[in-house]
Design an enzyme around this catalytic site. Structure first.
Site, PDB file in Angstrom:
ATOM      1  N   ARG A  63       0.757  -1.173  -0.090  1.00 35.95           N
ATOM      2  CA  ARG A  63      -0.011   0.132  -0.070  1.00 35.95           C
ATOM      3  C   ARG A  63       0.717   1.448   0.111  1.00 35.95           C
ATOM      4  NH1 ARG A  63      -2.389   1.977   4.327  1.00 35.95           N
ATOM      5  NH2 ARG A  63      -2.376   0.182   5.472  1.00 35.95           N
ATOM      6  N   TYR A 116     -15.887  16.025 -17.708  1.00 32.91           N
ATOM      7  CA  TYR A 116     -16.367  14.658 -17.922  1.00 32.91           C
ATOM      8  C   TYR A 116     -17.555  14.437 -16.770  1.00 32.91           C
ATOM      9  CZ  TYR A 116     -16.442   9.659 -16.707  1.00 32.91           C
ATOM     10  OH  TYR A 116     -16.750   8.109 -16.435  1.00 32.91           O
ATOM     11  N   ASP A 189      -6.645  17.778 -16.173  1.00 30.07           N
ATOM     12  CA  ASP A 189      -6.853  16.246 -16.811  1.00 30.07           C
ATOM     13  C   ASP A 189      -6.421  16.429 -18.097  1.00 30.07           C
ATOM     14  OD1 ASP A 189      -7.753  14.124 -17.688  1.00 30.07           O
ATOM     15  OD2 ASP A 189      -9.704  13.944 -16.460  1.00 30.07           O
ATOM     16  N   LYS A 214      -6.953   5.017 -20.460  1.00 29.61           N
ATOM     17  CA  LYS A 214      -7.178   5.273 -21.832  1.00 29.61           C
ATOM     18  C   LYS A 214      -5.880   5.139 -22.708  1.00 29.61           C
ATOM     19  CE  LYS A 214     -11.418   6.465 -20.357  1.00 29.61           C
ATOM     20  NZ  LYS A 214     -11.290   6.334 -18.936  1.00 29.61           N
TER      21      LYS A 214
END
Length: 402
Positions: A63, A116, A189, A214
Site C-alpha cells: 500500500r 467529464y 486532466d 485510456k
C-alpha cells in the site's frame, strides 16, 4: 535463507518456502519485472525501521509502494517532464486524491463546466457534502475565470486540456498565470491529449492527471490513473493514498508501462485517422455538426494550433446526427459493425459512446443542453485501424437513417 538450509525443514515447510526470496543477482532484466508481493523483507530490523519511516528508494508494504508501480511512475513523470508521479487504481481515484490534497471545508474550487460527467458528480456530491464550494465556469472565457477567482477562497482551478466531449482546448498558460496570481493551484486532466501532444506541467499546471485506462495503456485491458507533479506534492498524495488505499496493483502497472512503449506510435496514427474522419463527417449530409479542434470551424482551433504539435489535434471526434433523437442515435449505434459501442476511449480499437446514455448520464437534460451536449451527439474515439474501414462503417450505419 538459501535452499540448502531449507532442506533441513520438513516437506510442508519446504513446500511453502522453497524457491522464494532468492539472493540478489548481478544481472539486469530487459523489461521491468512484476513484483506481486504485499510486503518486502530486509536483512536487519534497522533497515526495516528506515523503510517504515519513509526512507527514499525502499519498499516495505504494497500500500506504500511497489517497484513495478514505481517504474510506471518514473516513466510518466519523464514523459510529462515533471519531478515525480503517483499511480492510482483509476483516473477518478487520482482526481479524488488530488482534490483532497488541495482543499478542505470552506474552501472554493473553480472548475470548467466542460468536465467529464463523473468529475462533475464528484465535485458536487462528495466534495459538496464536505463543505467545499464549487463554481463552474466557461473555462475558455478568461475574464469569467478571473472574476471567479477574484472572489477569494479558491484553492484549486480544475480543467481538462481537451474537454469531454466537445473537445474545447484550454489556454493552459493563461489559466496557470491567473490561478497562481490568486493563490490557487491548477490541476489539469490531460487524458485526451496525453503527453505526446501537450505537457501541461511545462505550461504552469501544478498537477497533471490521467485516466491511464485510456491512451497511456491503450489496449482496453487495464483500469488505472496517475498524477504527475513535483516531488513534494507527490509525497503529499502518497500520504493520502496510504490512508485511503487507492493503490495500483503491480500487474496493472506493468500493463500500463508496456502500453507506454507504443504511445507515440499509436497516438500519431490515431490523430491522423481522426483528422481524416472529421473532414469526411463534415461533408456528410446526415451530420449536423462536427466537433474537432483540427477543423477551422471549431471554436478552439487557434488555441489548439498554438498548443498542440502541427497537424495533430487529438484522436477524438464528436459529431451530431441531424434531427438527432435518442431513437435515431440508437439505430445508428446498432448498425455499426467495426466500431465498438463502448464506455471508454483511447484504445487501439475505434470506440463510440453516446454521452446522454453514458459519460453525462448523471446530468439533467437541462444541464446537458447548457453544456452544448445535444441528444444527437456521439463521441468517437478513433483507433489505429485503416481509416477507410472506419469511414465505411460510419457510412453504412448512417445510410440506415436516410
Amino acid at each position: 535463507m538459501d535452499d540448502q538450509r531449507r532442506l533441513h525443514f520438513r516437506f510442508a515447510t519446504r513446500a511453502v518456502h522453497a524457491g522464494e526470496r532468492p539472493n540478489p543477482r548481478d544481472f539486469i532484466p530487459t523489461a521491468t519485472p512484476i513484483y506481486p508481493t504485499s510486503t518486502f523483507l530486509y536483512q536487519n530490523i534497522e533497515q526495516m525501521d528506515a523503510a517504515l519511516g519513509g526512507a527514499v528508494g525502499v519498499f516495505v508494504y504494497g500500500r506504500y509502494g511497489n517497484p513495478t508501480t514505481e517504474a510506471l511512475e518514473t516513466a510518466v513523470a519523464s514523459l510529462e517532464e515533471q519531478e515525480a508521479a503517483l499511480a492510482f487504481a483509476s483516473g477518478m481515484a487520482a482526481l479524488h486524491a488530488t482534490i483532497l490534497s488541495c482543499v478542505e471545508a470552506g474552501d472554493r474550487i473553480v472548475a470548467s463546466r466542460d468536465l467529464y460527467g463523473q468529475t462533475i458528480t464528484l465535485l458536487r456530491t462528495i466534495f459538496g457534502s464536505l463543505g467545499v464550494r464549487v463554481e463552474f465556469v466557461d473555462i475558455l472565457d478568461l475574464a469569467q475565470v478571473e472574476a471567479a477567482l477574484r472572489r477569494g477562497g479558491v484553492r484549486l482551478l480544475l480543467c481538462e486540456t481537451i474537454s469531454n466531449p466537445l473537445l474545447r482546448v484550454t489556454d493552459l498558460p493563461s489559466l496557470a498565470e491567473i490561478a497562481h496570481r490568486y493563490g490557487a493551484r491548477l490541476a489539469v486532466d490531460n487524458t485526451f491529449a496525453t503527453p505526446y501532444l501537450v505537457r501541461p506541467g511545462t505550461l504552469g499546471a501544478d498537477y497533471v492527471i490521467h485516466s491511464a485506462t485510456k491512451y497511456l495503456s491503450g489496449h482496453g485491458d487495464v483500469t488505472a490513473g496517475i498524477v504527475a507533479t513535483t516531488a513534494d506534492r507527490r509525497w503529499e498524495l502518497n500520504e493520502i493514498n496510504k490512508t485511503i488505499g487507492s493503490i495500483l496493483g503491480p500487474f496493472e502497472a506493468f500493463l500500463v508501462l508496456r502500453g507506454l512503449k507504443t504511445l507515440p506510435l499509436r497516438m500519431h496514427r490515431q490523430c491522423e485517422n481522426a483528422s481524416r474522419i472529421a473532414c469526411w463527417l463534415a461533408e456528410h449530409p446526415l451530420i449536423e455538426r462536427v466537433h474537432y479542434p483540427g477543423l477551422p470551424t471549431h471554436p478552439s482551433h487557434e488555441t489548439a494550433a498554438r498548443l498542440l504539435p502541427p497537424g495533430l489535434y487529438g484522436a477524438i471526434v464528436s459529431f451530431e446526427i441531424r434531427h438527432g433523437t435518442r431513437e435515431r442515435v440508437t439505430a445508428f449505434l446498432e448498425r455499426l459493425r467495426l466500431i465498438l459501442p463502448a464506455t471508454t476511449l483511447g484504445d487501439v480499437y475505434s470506440e463510440i459512446l453516446y454521452p446522454v446514455m453514458a459519460s453525462h448520464r448523471g446530468l439533467s437534460p437541462e444541464e446537458r443542453q447548457a453544456m452544448g451536449i445535444s441528444d444527437g451527439l456521439v463521441r468517437l474515439s478513433v483507433g489505429i485501424e485503416d481509416p477507410e474501414d472506419i469511414i465505411a462503417d460510419l457510412e453504412q450505419a448512417l445510410a440506415s437513417l436516410a
